[in-house]
Design a protein around this motif. Sequence first.
Motif, mmCIF file in Angstrom:
data_model
loop_
_atom_site.group_PDB
_atom_site.id
_atom_site.type_symbol
_atom_site.label_atom_id
_atom_site.label_comp_id
_atom_site.label_asym_id
_atom_site.label_seq_id
_atom_site.Cartn_x
_atom_site.Cartn_y
_atom_site.Cartn_z
ATOM 1 N N SER A 12 18.814 18.854 -23.816
ATOM 2 C CA SER A 12 19.706 17.949 -24.538
ATOM 3 C C SER A 12 20.362 18.702 -25.682
ATOM 4 N N ASP A 13 21.666 18.863 -25.591
ATOM 5 C CA ASP A 13 22.408 19.514 -26.681
ATOM 6 C C ASP A 13 22.239 18.744 -27.986
ATOM 7 N N ARG A 14 22.364 17.428 -27.911
ATOM 8 C CA ARG A 14 22.327 16.615 -29.137
ATOM 9 C C ARG A 14 20.939 16.574 -29.771
ATOM 10 N N ALA A 15 19.905 16.445 -28.981
ATOM 11 C CA ALA A 15 18.548 16.475 -29.554
ATOM 12 C C ALA A 15 18.256 17.856 -30.122
ATOM 13 N N PHE A 16 18.678 18.896 -29.412
ATOM 14 C CA PHE A 16 18.468 20.258 -29.896
ATOM 15 C C PHE A 16 19.162 20.470 -31.241
ATOM 16 N N TYR A 20 19.843 13.447 -32.786
ATOM 17 C CA TYR A 20 18.831 12.407 -32.639
ATOM 18 C C TYR A 20 17.510 13.040 -32.262
ATOM 19 N N GLU A 21 16.452 12.282 -32.469
ATOM 20 C CA GLU A 21 15.102 12.759 -32.193
ATOM 21 C C GLU A 21 14.822 12.673 -30.688
ATOM 22 N N ASP A 22 14.145 13.677 -30.157
ATOM 23 C CA ASP A 22 13.747 13.633 -28.753
ATOM 24 C C ASP A 22 12.620 12.627 -28.576
ATOM 25 N N VAL A 70 5.722 21.218 -13.957
ATOM 26 C CA VAL A 70 6.755 21.371 -14.975
ATOM 27 C C VAL A 70 7.689 20.180 -14.810
ATOM 28 N N VAL A 71 7.824 19.399 -15.870
ATOM 29 C CA VAL A 71 8.646 18.198 -15.822
ATOM 30 C C VAL A 71 9.816 18.385 -16.767
ATOM 31 N N THR A 72 11.022 18.229 -16.217
ATOM 32 C CA THR A 72 12.220 18.311 -17.058
ATOM 33 C C THR A 72 12.745 16.901 -17.279
ATOM 34 N N THR A 73 13.479 16.731 -18.350
ATOM 35 C CA THR A 73 14.148 15.467 -18.608
ATOM 36 C C THR A 73 15.524 15.762 -19.182
#
Length: 176
Positions: A12-16, A20-22, A70-73
């Motif tokens: 997530s570009d925005r969380a990174f 906003y918080e992940d 390994v789980v991606t979101t």
Amino acid sequence: MDVIKIGIVVTSDRAFDGVYEDKSGMAIKEVLSEYILNSCEYFYHLIKDEQDLIQSVLVGLCDEEKCDLVVTTGGTGPALRDVTPEATIAVCEKIMHGFGELMRQNSLKYVPTAILSRQTAGIRKQSLILNLPGKPKSIRECLEVVFPAIPYCIDLIGGRYIVSNEKNIKIFRPKS
């Protein structure tokens, strides 16, 4: 009981960038802790939506950390920056189409836009990589339908033995 190694990759570009918080990475950990009785060692990565970076993190989790799962979101939609499935496919030796098919089928019960989701799964060495959507509610809905097959899949690829919490989830392993 084996200690299960689990990689969590939030793309997530925005969380990174701190916009906003992940919450999705924590949602994955919360659901898996309800489903797995083993102790788990988690490897968490919050990264930008960049295919080379995603691939590098996935390879590290599979090859160096030797994660069982390994789980991606995030990054599974049709937007230009959504490249998590491409990164997953690029690093896997086998693609497990059924995981994505089942998650989309289940998600269609809740939203008609589930057909826009491109989540998939694949195997790299002794690791199962699973792409999930980015919303905590959707993460739970998707894990609920695919987790029953995950422990046996990990058995088949030589991963550590997952003991499930039968009060919360019923898994399937064929009788020996």
